[in-house]
Design a protein around this motif. Structure first.
Motif, PDB file in Angstrom:
ATOM      1  N   ASN A 194       9.815  -5.564   1.235  1.00 33.24           N
ATOM      2  CA  ASN A 194       9.409  -5.060   2.548  1.00 33.24           C
ATOM      3  C   ASN A 194       7.898  -5.203   2.732  1.00 33.24           C
ATOM      4  O   ASN A 194       7.204  -4.251   3.084  1.00 33.24           O
ATOM      5  N   SER A 195       7.394  -6.406   2.485  1.00 26.02           N
ATOM      6  CA  SER A 195       5.964  -6.642   2.636  1.00 26.02           C
ATOM      7  C   SER A 195       5.521  -6.553   4.091  1.00 26.02           C
ATOM      8  O   SER A 195       4.347  -6.297   4.373  1.00 26.02           O
ATOM      9  N   ALA A 196       6.453  -6.746   5.020  1.00 29.46           N
ATOM     10  CA  ALA A 196       6.093  -6.665   6.432  1.00 29.46           C
ATOM     11  C   ALA A 196       5.585  -5.270   6.786  1.00 29.46           C
ATOM     12  O   ALA A 196       4.681  -5.127   7.616  1.00 29.46           O
ATOM     13  N   ARG A 197       6.119  -4.244   6.153  1.00 26.06           N
ATOM     14  CA  ARG A 197       5.712  -2.864   6.443  1.00 26.06           C
ATOM     15  C   ARG A 197       4.658  -2.353   5.467  1.00 26.06           C
ATOM     16  O   ARG A 197       3.715  -1.669   5.869  1.00 26.06           O
TER      17      ARG A 197
END
Length: 218
Positions: A194-197
């Protein structure tokens, strides 16, 4: 080169390789949470932070930073304690070290400042922070926001080194959070991929913790 080994001589090696470090996790509700005076960020923007990093580099050389991975459990699933700022920005408890300060001793002082009681006289009344294993090292090659878990081949003088340590929490402890921040318990399944968050560094914590054999205490 050729390598041979009999079953009897190879077994101790394989047995050793199978061992996983153990870590005891305690329930989130075991901990007492309080608040203390706000601790505003030193820099109003990312650009200002990088500019200060550049100025510090000219005076002291490469910056060293340390951060703590504090893990509790809820319903027998690991949760990482993170600070949230302005309802959007997530970070681990940590800070940069002054020149010459030992990493583990410096991290203890930083944790007291960040999560210890508001009165420094109360710090010694709480269980000491047990700084455990190094989980990962990140490098900032230039005066930019990007950091990498390695030093790029063309970089000879990185500008910052950040080390993440696993911190073994005691069964009970008082954690006081600055008023301008929130302390969240983020489950590993939320961090995973979950690197986007959470960004590249925080989203890898699930992988880093997979080496542990967790024991869930009460």
């Amino acid at each position: 080169m050729q390598f041979t080994a009999t079953g009897s001589s190879l077994y101790p090696i394989l047995h050793h390789l199978k061992r996983m470090p153990e870590a005891v996790l305690y329930p989130l509700e075991n901990y007492t949470f309080g608040t203390k005076d706000a601790q505003p960020e030193e820099d109003p923007s990312v650009a200002a932070r990088l500019k200060r990093l550049e100025n510090d580099y000219e005076q002291h050389g490469m910056r060293r930073s340390v951060e703590a991975v504090l893990v509790v459990h809820q319903h027998n699933h690991p949760h990482v304690l993170m600070l949230q700022i302005a309802n959007a920005f997530f970070k681990l408890p940590g800070h940069y070290l002054q020149p010459g300060v030992d990493e583990k001793e410096g991290l203890k002082a930083i944790l007291n400042e960040r999560l210890g009681p508001g009165d420094p006289n109360e710090w010694s009344k709480e269980p000491d922070w047990e700084i455990g294993e190094c989980l990962s090292t990140w490098w900032r090659p230039n005066f930019e926001s990007y950091m990498y878990p390695y030093i790029p081949a063309h970089v000879t003088k990185p500008k910052e080194k950040k080390v993440l340590y696993f911190v073994h929490l005691p069964p009970h402890k008082v954690l006081c959070v600055p008023k301008n921040m929130k302390l969240l318990a983020v489950p590993l399944f939320e961090l995973y991929d979950n690197s986007a968050r959470y960004g590249a560094q925080l989203s890898t914590i699930s992988h880093l913790l997979s080496r542990y054999d967790f024991k869930y205490a009460k």
